[in-house]
Design a protein around this motif. Sequence first.
Motif, PDB file in Angstrom:
ATOM      1  N   LYS A   1       1.581 -11.178  15.272  1.00  0.00           N
ATOM      2  CA  LYS A   1       0.282 -10.632  15.675  1.00  0.00           C
ATOM      3  C   LYS A   1      -0.371  -9.799  14.564  1.00  0.00           C
ATOM      4  O   LYS A   1      -1.432  -9.203  14.765  1.00  0.00           O
ATOM      5  CB  LYS A   1       0.451  -9.783  16.934  1.00  0.00           C
ATOM      6  N   GLY A   2       0.267  -9.717  13.405  1.00  0.00           N
ATOM      7  CA  GLY A   2      -0.293  -8.957  12.291  1.00  0.00           C
ATOM      8  C   GLY A   2      -0.109  -7.463  12.412  1.00  0.00           C
ATOM      9  O   GLY A   2      -0.748  -6.691  11.690  1.00  0.00           O
ATOM     10  N   LEU A   3       0.764  -7.027  13.316  1.00  0.00           N
ATOM     11  CA  LEU A   3       1.009  -5.595  13.518  1.00  0.00           C
ATOM     12  C   LEU A   3       2.264  -5.205  12.736  1.00  0.00           C
ATOM     13  O   LEU A   3       3.307  -4.879  13.297  1.00  0.00           O
ATOM     14  CB  LEU A   3       1.176  -5.302  15.018  1.00  0.00           C
ATOM     15  N   TRP A   4       2.156  -5.205  11.423  1.00  0.00           N
ATOM     16  CA  TRP A   4       3.329  -5.126  10.555  1.00  0.00           C
ATOM     17  C   TRP A   4       2.979  -4.344   9.285  1.00  0.00           C
ATOM     18  O   TRP A   4       1.927  -4.539   8.704  1.00  0.00           O
ATOM     19  CB  TRP A   4       3.767  -6.550  10.201  1.00  0.00           C
ATOM     20  N   ASN A   5       3.867  -3.436   8.883  1.00  0.00           N
ATOM     21  CA  ASN A   5       3.665  -2.659   7.648  1.00  0.00           C
ATOM     22  C   ASN A   5       2.278  -2.022   7.602  1.00  0.00           C
ATOM     23  O   ASN A   5       1.518  -2.196   6.641  1.00  0.00           O
ATOM     24  CB  ASN A   5       3.869  -3.539   6.402  1.00  0.00           C
ATOM     25  N   LEU A   6       1.949  -1.264   8.628  1.00  0.00           N
ATOM     26  CA  LEU A   6       0.614  -0.675   8.727  1.00  0.00           C
ATOM     27  C   LEU A   6       0.458   0.591   7.880  1.00  0.00           C
ATOM     28  O   LEU A   6      -0.633   1.138   7.793  1.00  0.00           O
ATOM     29  CB  LEU A   6       0.294  -0.370  10.193  1.00  0.00           C
ATOM     30  N   PHE A   7       1.545   1.043   7.265  1.00  0.00           N
ATOM     31  CA  PHE A   7       1.473   2.239   6.412  1.00  0.00           C
ATOM     32  C   PHE A   7       1.114   1.819   4.977  1.00  0.00           C
ATOM     33  O   PHE A   7       0.378   0.857   4.784  1.00  0.00           O
ATOM     34  CB  PHE A   7       2.811   2.994   6.483  1.00  0.00           C
ATOM     35  N   LEU A   8       1.601   2.521   3.962  1.00  0.00           N
ATOM     36  CA  LEU A   8       1.330   2.241   2.549  1.00  0.00           C
ATOM     37  C   LEU A   8      -0.169   2.252   2.224  1.00  0.00           C
ATOM     38  O   LEU A   8      -0.758   1.228   1.869  1.00  0.00           O
ATOM     39  CB  LEU A   8       1.921   0.886   2.131  1.00  0.00           C
ATOM     40  N   PRO A   9      -0.811   3.418   2.318  1.00  0.00           N
ATOM     41  CA  PRO A   9      -2.262   3.484   2.091  1.00  0.00           C
ATOM     42  C   PRO A   9      -2.697   3.193   0.664  1.00  0.00           C
ATOM     43  O   PRO A   9      -3.823   2.776   0.443  1.00  0.00           O
ATOM     44  CB  PRO A   9      -2.592   4.933   2.471  1.00  0.00           C
ATOM     45  N   GLU A  10      -1.798   3.409  -0.302  1.00  0.00           N
ATOM     46  CA  GLU A  10      -2.198   3.247  -1.710  1.00  0.00           C
ATOM     47  C   GLU A  10      -1.679   1.950  -2.315  1.00  0.00           C
ATOM     48  O   GLU A  10      -1.608   1.803  -3.519  1.00  0.00           O
ATOM     49  CB  GLU A  10      -1.681   4.444  -2.523  1.00  0.00           C
ATOM     50  N   SER A  11      -1.285   0.998  -1.482  1.00  0.00           N
ATOM     51  CA  SER A  11      -0.703  -0.235  -2.001  1.00  0.00           C
ATOM     52  C   SER A  11      -1.272  -1.439  -1.269  1.00  0.00           C
ATOM     53  O   SER A  11      -1.547  -1.387  -0.071  1.00  0.00           O
ATOM     54  CB  SER A  11       0.819  -0.198  -1.839  1.00  0.00           C
ATOM     55  N   ASP A  12      -1.421  -2.547  -1.997  1.00  0.00           N
ATOM     56  CA  ASP A  12      -1.906  -3.774  -1.369  1.00  0.00           C
ATOM     57  C   ASP A  12      -0.784  -4.497  -0.622  1.00  0.00           C
ATOM     58  O   ASP A  12      -0.993  -5.551  -0.029  1.00  0.00           O
ATOM     59  CB  ASP A  12      -2.538  -4.705  -2.403  1.00  0.00           C
ATOM     60  N   LEU A  13       0.422  -3.903  -0.631  1.00  0.00           N
ATOM     61  CA  LEU A  13       1.538  -4.490   0.095  1.00  0.00           C
ATOM     62  C   LEU A  13       1.459  -4.179   1.588  1.00  0.00           C
ATOM     63  O   LEU A  13       2.121  -4.817   2.402  1.00  0.00           O
ATOM     64  CB  LEU A  13       2.872  -3.975  -0.467  1.00  0.00           C
ATOM     65  N   GLY A  14       0.676  -3.153   1.939  1.00  0.00           N
ATOM     66  CA  GLY A  14       0.516  -2.787   3.343  1.00  0.00           C
ATOM     67  C   GLY A  14      -0.689  -3.478   3.947  1.00  0.00           C
ATOM     68  O   GLY A  14      -1.110  -4.551   3.510  1.00  0.00           O
ATOM     69  N   SER A  15      -1.294  -2.831   4.933  1.00  0.00           N
ATOM     70  CA  SER A  15      -2.432  -3.441   5.631  1.00  0.00           C
ATOM     71  C   SER A  15      -3.768  -2.890   5.143  1.00  0.00           C
ATOM     72  O   SER A  15      -4.806  -3.203   5.722  1.00  0.00           O
ATOM     73  CB  SER A  15      -2.299  -3.197   7.136  1.00  0.00           C
TER      74      SER A  15
ATOM     75  N   GLY B   1       9.294   5.915   4.036  1.00  0.00           N
ATOM     76  CA  GLY B   1       9.310   6.797   2.870  1.00  0.00           C
ATOM     77  C   GLY B   1      10.019   6.176   1.684  1.00  0.00           C
ATOM     78  O   GLY B   1       9.580   6.313   0.527  1.00  0.00           O
ATOM     79  N   ASN B   2      11.108   5.472   1.952  1.00  0.00           N
ATOM     80  CA  ASN B   2      11.854   4.836   0.862  1.00  0.00           C
ATOM     81  C   ASN B   2      11.061   3.695   0.241  1.00  0.00           C
ATOM     82  O   ASN B   2      11.105   3.476  -0.977  1.00  0.00           O
ATOM     83  CB  ASN B   2      13.203   4.337   1.381  1.00  0.00           C
ATOM     84  N   MET B   3      10.311   2.965   1.069  1.00  0.00           N
ATOM     85  CA  MET B   3       9.459   1.905   0.528  1.00  0.00           C
ATOM     86  C   MET B   3       8.357   2.495  -0.353  1.00  0.00           C
ATOM     87  O   MET B   3       8.017   1.934  -1.402  1.00  0.00           O
ATOM     88  CB  MET B   3       8.865   1.068   1.659  1.00  0.00           C
ATOM     89  N   GLU B   4       7.813   3.633   0.057  1.00  0.00           N
ATOM     90  CA  GLU B   4       6.782   4.281  -0.749  1.00  0.00           C
ATOM     91  C   GLU B   4       7.348   4.710  -2.097  1.00  0.00           C
ATOM     92  O   GLU B   4       6.672   4.597  -3.133  1.00  0.00           O
ATOM     93  CB  GLU B   4       6.199   5.474   0.006  1.00  0.00           C
ATOM     94  N   VAL B   5       8.590   5.194  -2.114  1.00  0.00           N
ATOM     95  CA  VAL B   5       9.239   5.570  -3.371  1.00  0.00           C
ATOM     96  C   VAL B   5       9.384   4.346  -4.268  1.00  0.00           C
ATOM     97  O   VAL B   5       9.089   4.395  -5.470  1.00  0.00           O
ATOM     98  CB  VAL B   5      10.624   6.207  -3.103  1.00  0.00           C
ATOM     99  N   LEU B   6       9.827   3.235  -3.701  1.00  0.00           N
ATOM    100  CA  LEU B   6      10.014   2.018  -4.496  1.00  0.00           C
ATOM    101  C   LEU B   6       8.686   1.463  -5.000  1.00  0.00           C
ATOM    102  O   LEU B   6       8.600   0.955  -6.119  1.00  0.00           O
ATOM    103  CB  LEU B   6      10.752   0.963  -3.663  1.00  0.00           C
ATOM    104  N   VAL B   7       7.640   1.569  -4.181  1.00  0.00           N
ATOM    105  CA  VAL B   7       6.310   1.104  -4.611  1.00  0.00           C
ATOM    106  C   VAL B   7       5.831   1.910  -5.808  1.00  0.00           C
ATOM    107  O   VAL B   7       5.321   1.363  -6.788  1.00  0.00           O
ATOM    108  CB  VAL B   7       5.296   1.213  -3.449  1.00  0.00           C
ATOM    109  N   ARG B   8       6.006   3.232  -5.735  1.00  0.00           N
ATOM    110  CA  ARG B   8       5.481   4.111  -6.783  1.00  0.00           C
ATOM    111  C   ARG B   8       6.343   4.134  -8.049  1.00  0.00           C
ATOM    112  O   ARG B   8       5.819   4.173  -9.160  1.00  0.00           O
ATOM    113  CB  ARG B   8       5.372   5.543  -6.246  1.00  0.00           C
TER     114      ARG B   8
END
Length: 410
Positions: free
Chosen positions: A59-73, A105-112
């Motif tokens: 339904k596309g309700l996935w990884n709705l966080f990550l505001p500073e990355s194109d990996l999120g929504s 939080g850990n995904m945000e660390v890996l993204v950055r």
Amino acid sequence: MNFTYSEKVEYLQKEIQDFMERYVYPNEQTYKEQLNNQGGRFSSIPPIMEELKKKAREKGLWNLFLPESDLGSGLTNLEYAPLCEIMGRSAIAPEVFNCNAPDTGNMEVLVRYGSEEHKKRWLKPLLEGEIRSAFCMTEPDIASSDATNIQADIREDGNEYIINGRKWWSSGAGDPRCEILIFMGKTNPDAPKHEQQSIILVPMNTPGIQVERMLPVFGYDDAPHGHAEITFENVRVPKENILLGEGKGFAIAQGRLGPGRIHHCMRTIGAAERALEILCERVDSRVTFGKTLAEQGVIQEWIADSRIEIEQARLLVLKAADMMDKVGNKVAKKEIAMIKVVAPNIALKVLDRAIQALGAAGVSEDFPLANSFAGIRTLRLADGPDEVHRRSIARLELKEQRTKRKQEVL
């Protein structure tokens, strides 16, 4: 500040609310039963969780966080806040949408800060919801409210680092899917106070890692992810696993904890809202001394105070999220600290009233109140205790006031 939600956010709110009503709430008991009926609570995952995750992703309700990355929504912190609040109404919902701590939080660390290899090996499967992770910072032998106290040792040895230390309350480390630990320790005890620490990626299957025990919270084991006490004895990892270089651990940790703190607060408001709904439904249906509980004056005060407090907390969360989007986490640190104090304390008040209104049922497992109370009480300690945040708020306020007085004199 304009807190009017966009059409996109309103659409997602409706979709998530509908998903919660159709799939999450009806399966909370199923999740518990499957967890209890399998061989070991930390050895496998209730099948219903993977079913719900699949539906949410479709339904596309996935990884709705990550505001500073194109990996999120593509949502800002302000846009994510009301969605995260809805997820916070159920203990199992955040994982359903792959928006659960500590993985977010850990995904945000890996993204950055992660290399391309780190992202390929660990970030991608985390974003897919295939593996879990843990953040290893807190230690049993020191006052962890001051992260500079950390004593775990990270020592360079040729092309590797050797890690020794003991960590506890490493949430997620009990999950059989946990494959990566983000570990904080000291690389240089002689460096300036905030440059002694480093953060390094440690695969869970590395020799020398031993999970000593899982730590219950007020009797709840929070299986299957749990909270682990872990020893690290001569654990060797490649040099390239250190993030951002030696001495950057404290800065990384603070950057990670900022969004994590506000996500906790968003979810906490959702838990308070659900508690108030349960309270209101119950008092409308129970009669004591010839009146429904809803007609009793003290109950009406509880309801009024709960509504006032929830609205106040939500507005402060939205303000903090708005500032994070506009001026960054560092500038918004006072607002983040304020909501980290306010949200858990208010939610605990609302939960306590709901428990009291339900009587014996309130402390049972027939309702989510007792479990919510136990989890939210820990938030007055996790990611910094109330006292540390109040200290930070006071210092920032004093600094601002002194600057203001100087400007007035000039």
